[in-house]
Design a protein around this motif. Structure first.
Motif, PDB file in Angstrom:
ATOM      1  N   CYS A  24       0.828  -1.201   0.000  1.00  0.00           N
ATOM      2  CA  CYS A  24       0.000   0.000   0.000  1.00  0.00           C
ATOM      3  C   CYS A  24       0.867   1.257   0.000  1.00  0.00           C
ATOM      4  N   LEU A  25       0.382   2.292  -0.661  1.00  0.00           N
ATOM      5  CA  LEU A  25       1.167   3.508  -0.883  1.00  0.00           C
ATOM      6  C   LEU A  25       1.724   4.097   0.405  1.00  0.00           C
ATOM      7  N   TYR A  26       0.914   4.107   1.464  1.00  0.00           N
ATOM      8  CA  TYR A  26       1.297   4.771   2.713  1.00  0.00           C
ATOM      9  C   TYR A  26       1.986   3.840   3.702  1.00  0.00           C
ATOM     10  N   CYS A  27       2.227   2.588   3.285  1.00  0.00           N
ATOM     11  CA  CYS A  27       2.729   1.606   4.236  1.00  0.00           C
ATOM     12  C   CYS A  27       4.107   1.058   3.885  1.00  0.00           C
ATOM     13  N   ARG A  28       4.334   0.747   2.597  1.00  0.00           N
ATOM     14  CA  ARG A  28       5.593   0.128   2.194  1.00  0.00           C
ATOM     15  C   ARG A  28       6.107   0.745   0.906  1.00  0.00           C
ATOM     16  N   PRO A  29       7.415   0.640   0.654  1.00  0.00           N
ATOM     17  CA  PRO A  29       7.964   1.131  -0.615  1.00  0.00           C
ATOM     18  C   PRO A  29       7.426   0.338  -1.795  1.00  0.00           C
ATOM     19  N   ALA A  30       7.567   0.888  -2.988  1.00  0.00           N
ATOM     20  CA  ALA A  30       7.055   0.240  -4.188  1.00  0.00           C
ATOM     21  C   ALA A  30       7.780  -1.063  -4.482  1.00  0.00           C
ATOM     22  N   LYS A  31       9.063  -1.123  -4.162  1.00  0.00           N
ATOM     23  CA  LYS A  31       9.856  -2.318  -4.412  1.00  0.00           C
ATOM     24  C   LYS A  31      10.535  -2.754  -3.130  1.00  0.00           C
ATOM     25  N   GLU A  32      11.140  -3.935  -3.178  1.00  0.00           N
ATOM     26  CA  GLU A  32      11.893  -4.411  -2.025  1.00  0.00           C
ATOM     27  C   GLU A  32      12.906  -3.354  -1.600  1.00  0.00           C
ATOM     28  N   GLY A  33      13.102  -3.242  -0.325  1.00  0.00           N
ATOM     29  CA  GLY A  33      14.015  -2.225   0.169  1.00  0.00           C
ATOM     30  C   GLY A  33      13.602  -1.738   1.529  1.00  0.00           C
ATOM     31  N   ASP A  34      12.551  -2.352   2.105  1.00  0.00           N
ATOM     32  CA  ASP A  34      12.118  -1.941   3.437  1.00  0.00           C
ATOM     33  C   ASP A  34      12.699  -2.833   4.522  1.00  0.00           C
ATOM     34  N   ALA A  35      13.758  -3.558   4.165  1.00  0.00           N
ATOM     35  CA  ALA A  35      14.548  -4.322   5.152  1.00  0.00           C
ATOM     36  C   ALA A  35      13.760  -5.408   5.858  1.00  0.00           C
ATOM     37  N   LEU A  36      12.698  -5.903   5.217  1.00  0.00           N
ATOM     38  CA  LEU A  36      11.871  -6.902   5.888  1.00  0.00           C
ATOM     39  C   LEU A  36      12.626  -8.198   6.142  1.00  0.00           C
ATOM     40  N   SER A  37      13.506  -8.566   5.211  1.00  0.00           N
ATOM     41  CA  SER A  37      14.216  -9.830   5.362  1.00  0.00           C
ATOM     42  C   SER A  37      15.208  -9.803   6.516  1.00  0.00           C
ATOM     43  N   ALA A  38      15.574  -8.599   6.970  1.00  0.00           N
ATOM     44  CA  ALA A  38      16.564  -8.476   8.033  1.00  0.00           C
ATOM     45  C   ALA A  38      15.967  -8.717   9.412  1.00  0.00           C
ATOM     46  N   VAL A  39      14.649  -8.674   9.514  1.00  0.00           N
ATOM     47  CA  VAL A  39      13.989  -8.843  10.798  1.00  0.00           C
ATOM     48  C   VAL A  39      13.812 -10.322  11.101  1.00  0.00           C
ATOM     49  N   SER A 190       7.480   7.349   7.066  1.00  0.00           N
ATOM     50  CA  SER A 190       8.380   7.460   5.928  1.00  0.00           C
ATOM     51  C   SER A 190       7.648   7.441   4.599  1.00  0.00           C
ATOM     52  N   GLN A 191       6.668   6.556   4.470  1.00  0.00           N
ATOM     53  CA  GLN A 191       5.995   6.406   3.184  1.00  0.00           C
ATOM     54  C   GLN A 191       4.885   7.422   2.956  1.00  0.00           C
ATOM     55  N   THR A 192       4.606   8.287   3.934  1.00  0.00           N
ATOM     56  CA  THR A 192       3.495   9.226   3.773  1.00  0.00           C
ATOM     57  C   THR A 192       3.939  10.659   3.570  1.00  0.00           C
ATOM     58  N   LYS A 193       5.223  10.914   3.599  1.00  0.00           N
ATOM     59  CA  LYS A 193       5.675  12.310   3.576  1.00  0.00           C
ATOM     60  C   LYS A 193       5.370  13.034   2.274  1.00  0.00           C
ATOM     61  N   ASP A 194       5.109  12.291   1.201  1.00  0.00           N
ATOM     62  CA  ASP A 194       4.785  12.913  -0.085  1.00  0.00           C
ATOM     63  C   ASP A 194       3.286  12.961  -0.354  1.00  0.00           C
ATOM     64  N   TYR A 195       2.477  12.559   0.641  1.00  0.00           N
ATOM     65  CA  TYR A 195       1.026  12.541   0.466  1.00  0.00           C
ATOM     66  C   TYR A 195       0.363  13.478   1.462  1.00  0.00           C
TER      67      TYR A 195
END
Length: 321
Positions: A24-39, A190-195
């Protein structure tokens, strides 16, 4: 459990996983890069043990979140295990709804009390844009499959020039299916600063222009407050952290998927309870830590300052919704 301000903290939101099948636009980046695999998520057995301690210290309601909680392995069995704790009064879930129909029969028989479904648009093309590719029809069918057995509410985030045209369709959905629709003001992550979000008053005005006066219900401890239509069909709610702070009555804390306890959604303070498990701390020691963390819960959030963009967990998907 009481915090330093005398608020009774009896509600725990538990992020089971930071994985999600939407972006979702306000929740996650468009592509991989939100470090999910590191958790590294906390294991189920450890999590159940930790939750048993929370329940013994006074938690009465647990809401299972994500990411997407229906991606959590053995989710149905996990819910059933929670149901064996006699002091836990309510087990709820927040989901994007895509996997609801697939799991509907099992969820109905699991002991789950209620389900909140995130829907920001009902128009298929707009929903696809908001979620970056999901199908609203899957979500609607999922809701239909459980609504007669489990209490359902809809959560919607409205953003200017993106989905504001969906306000009336969402109100119509509430009236057609007699399901409360709650509008959540966009929060600065982070994902909402442009909205740009829309305030409660703006959304309420649009609905009132179509349906006439909305009648306020008496408020309880919930972060949401509700309005009825004059004909009593449907219900509209608002969760307005930006324009109507409800910190004074906040009764919740959050346990994230990595085992960190966050006493306030909009705070950079996190306390690693999983590390205490690794160190074989006793239940008494963990209980003392939880009580200390809750006692120090911040008085209020600082969302109006909009400075929450560069901390460890900057995305809503990493915090647990």
């Amino acid at each position: 459990m009481l915090d330093k301000l005398g608020r009774s903290i009896d509600y725990l939101r538990v992020s089971l996983t930071n994985k999600c099948n939407m972006r979702c636009l306000y929740c996650r980046p468009a592509k991989e890069g939100d470090a999910l695999s590191a958790v590294q998520p906390i294991q189920s057995d450890d999590l159940l043990y930790l939750l048993s301690i929370f329940i013994e210290t006074g938690i009465k309601k647990i809401r299972l979140t994500g990411g997407e909680p229906l991606l959590f392995p053995e989710i149905i069995n996990f819910i059933k295990c929670l149901g064996t704790f006699p002091d836990l009064k309510e087990i709820a879930m927040t989901t994007n709804g895509v996997l609801l129909r697939k799991n509907s029969a099992a969820l109905i028989n699991s002991g789950l009390s209620s389900i909140n479904v995130s829907i920001d648009a009902l128009t298929p093309a707009v929903f696809s844009v908001m979620t970056r590719g999901a199908d609203i029809n899957e979500v609607i069918e999922g809701i239909k499959s459980v609504r007669n057995h489990i209490s359902v509410k809809i959560n919607s985030v409205i953003m200017k020039n993106i989905n504001e045209q969906e306000i009336i369709p969402l109100a119509d959905f509430s009236r057609e299916y007699d399901i409360p629709v709650r509008f959540i003001e966009l929060m600065p992550f982070s994902q909402t600063k442009d909205y740009e979000g829309m305030s409660e008053e703006s959304i309420k005005g649009i609905i009132s222009d179509r349906y006439g006066r909305l009648y306020a219900e008496k408020s309880g401890k919930s972060a949401a407050h509700y309005y009825n239509f004059s004909d009593k069909r449907g219900k509209i709610g608002f969760i307005s952290a930006m324009s109507h702070k409800f910190c004074g009555s906040c009764n919740r804390v959050r346990l994230m998927a990595d085992g960190c306890l966050r006493p306030c959604l909009y705070s950079d303070k996190e306390y690693d309870l999983k590390q205490m498990l690794k160190q074989n701390c006793s239940s008494k020691e963990i209980t003392a830590a939880i009580k200390k963390i809750i006692y120090g819960k911040p008085e209020q959030h600082a969302m109006q300052k909009k400075i929450f963009f560069n901390i460890k967990h900057g995305f809503m998907s990493e915090i647990g919704g």
